[in-house]
Design a protein around this motif. Sequence first.
Motif, PDB file in Angstrom:
ATOM      1  N   GLY A  35      47.216  57.517  33.296  1.00 32.27           N
ATOM      2  CA  GLY A  35      46.923  57.622  31.868  1.00 32.27           C
ATOM      3  C   GLY A  35      46.930  56.259  31.191  1.00 32.27           C
ATOM      4  O   GLY A  35      47.186  55.231  31.808  1.00 32.27           O
ATOM      5  N   GLY A  36      46.657  56.275  29.893  1.00 27.05           N
ATOM      6  CA  GLY A  36      46.552  55.029  29.145  1.00 27.05           C
ATOM      7  C   GLY A  36      47.898  54.522  28.647  1.00 27.05           C
ATOM      8  O   GLY A  36      48.870  55.259  28.552  1.00 27.05           O
ATOM      9  N   ALA A  37      47.928  53.246  28.320  1.00 28.03           N
ATOM     10  CA  ALA A  37      49.140  52.630  27.788  1.00 28.03           C
ATOM     11  C   ALA A  37      49.386  53.113  26.359  1.00 28.03           C
ATOM     12  O   ALA A  37      48.466  53.511  25.659  1.00 28.03           O
ATOM     13  CB  ALA A  37      49.006  51.118  27.807  1.00 28.03           C
ATOM     14  N   PHE A  38      50.650  53.061  25.938  1.00 29.57           N
ATOM     15  CA  PHE A  38      50.985  53.445  24.578  1.00 29.57           C
ATOM     16  C   PHE A  38      52.216  52.664  24.118  1.00 29.57           C
ATOM     17  O   PHE A  38      52.918  52.048  24.915  1.00 29.57           O
ATOM     18  CB  PHE A  38      51.233  54.961  24.466  1.00 29.57           C
ATOM     19  N   ALA A  39      52.427  52.690  22.822  1.00 28.96           N
ATOM     20  CA  ALA A  39      53.614  52.068  22.235  1.00 28.96           C
ATOM     21  C   ALA A  39      54.556  53.184  21.786  1.00 28.96           C
ATOM     22  O   ALA A  39      54.155  54.064  21.034  1.00 28.96           O
ATOM     23  CB  ALA A  39      53.235  51.194  21.053  1.00 28.96           C
ATOM     24  N   GLN A  40      55.798  53.167  22.289  1.00 24.90           N
ATOM     25  CA  GLN A  40      56.821  54.122  21.863  1.00 24.90           C
ATOM     26  C   GLN A  40      57.571  53.453  20.713  1.00 24.90           C
ATOM     27  O   GLN A  40      58.230  52.441  20.895  1.00 24.90           O
ATOM     28  CB  GLN A  40      57.777  54.424  23.024  1.00 24.90           C
ATOM     29  N   VAL A  41      57.435  54.004  19.502  1.00 26.05           N
ATOM     30  CA  VAL A  41      57.969  53.359  18.301  1.00 26.05           C
ATOM     31  C   VAL A  41      59.078  54.207  17.690  1.00 26.05           C
ATOM     32  O   VAL A  41      58.878  55.386  17.414  1.00 26.05           O
ATOM     33  CB  VAL A  41      56.847  53.141  17.249  1.00 26.05           C
ATOM     34  N   GLU A  42      60.258  53.576  17.516  1.00 20.52           N
ATOM     35  CA  GLU A  42      61.355  54.229  16.795  1.00 20.52           C
ATOM     36  C   GLU A  42      61.245  53.778  15.347  1.00 20.52           C
ATOM     37  O   GLU A  42      61.238  52.581  15.064  1.00 20.52           O
ATOM     38  CB  GLU A  42      62.700  53.812  17.385  1.00 20.52           C
ATOM     39  N   MET A  43      61.125  54.747  14.423  1.00 19.65           N
ATOM     40  CA  MET A  43      60.911  54.426  13.012  1.00 19.65           C
ATOM     41  C   MET A  43      62.012  55.033  12.150  1.00 19.65           C
ATOM     42  O   MET A  43      62.568  56.069  12.498  1.00 19.65           O
ATOM     43  CB  MET A  43      59.553  54.964  12.555  1.00 19.65           C
ATOM     44  N   ARG A  44      62.292  54.363  11.020  1.00 19.63           N
ATOM     45  CA  ARG A  44      63.275  54.850  10.047  1.00 19.63           C
ATOM     46  C   ARG A  44      62.562  55.069   8.724  1.00 19.63           C
ATOM     47  O   ARG A  44      61.852  54.197   8.242  1.00 19.63           O
ATOM     48  CB  ARG A  44      64.404  53.834   9.876  1.00 19.63           C
ATOM     49  N   ASN A  45      62.766  56.238   8.144  1.00 23.86           N
ATOM     50  CA  ASN A  45      62.153  56.571   6.859  1.00 23.86           C
ATOM     51  C   ASN A  45      62.809  55.726   5.769  1.00 23.86           C
ATOM     52  O   ASN A  45      64.034  55.698   5.653  1.00 23.86           O
ATOM     53  CB  ASN A  45      62.336  58.065   6.573  1.00 23.86           C
TER      54      ASN A  45
END
Length: 187
Positions: A35-45
Motif C-alpha cells: 500500500g501507499g505511504a501515509f502520515a500518522q498524525v496525533e492532533m490536539r483540539n
Amino acid sequence: MPKINGNEIRPGNILEHDGHLWSAVKVDHVKPGKGGAFAQVEMRNLRNGSKLNERFRSADKVERVRLDQKDQQFLYETDGKLVFMDLESYEQIEIDSELLGERRAFLQDGMMVKIEYYDDEALNATVPQKVTCKIVETEPVVKGQTAANSFKPAVLDNGVRVMVPPFVGQDEDIVVNTETMEYAERA
C-alpha cells in the motif's frame, strides 16, 4: 487558507479538519510494505483539548491555518480568568487560566505573553521560555558534595518544585526553563 498535502504536516502546524481547529502534536511518516505511504498524525483540539489520531495519505489535502500572534501584558487574575492588555490599543481581554496549563504558575504581574488568535478568538498563550524565580525552601549546602550530576529539591516562590544543583541556596534567584520546568542557571 492554504491547502497542504498530508505528507507535509509537521508538529506545531495548525490544521482545520472536520470543522475543528487542531494542533499537530506528533507526526510519524509510515511506509508499509503493502500500500501507499501515509502520515500518522496525533492532533490536539485547540478549543476543548481533546486528542485525535488521524492518517493522511500524501494525496489528501488539509487546510493549514495561520494564527495571528500578539504580545500582550498580563494584568491580573479574576474568577479563573486571566486579564491581558494590548499595549498598542490598550484594549483588555480575558482568557481562561486553563489555556496556560501548568505554566500558569510562572505568570508574573506585567509579564509579556504571546497570545495566538484565530479571527478574534484567543486559542493559545505562551509564557516566556525563561523566567526568574526565588527559591523559598531547599536543603542546606553539604560540604564535599560535588558530584557532577547531584541535584536537590527546591520549592520556588510560585509553589513549583524543581531540582537544583547543590551550590544553590535558599533565597537565591534562579532562572527556570518554562518548557521543561527545570533549573537553567543562577539569575
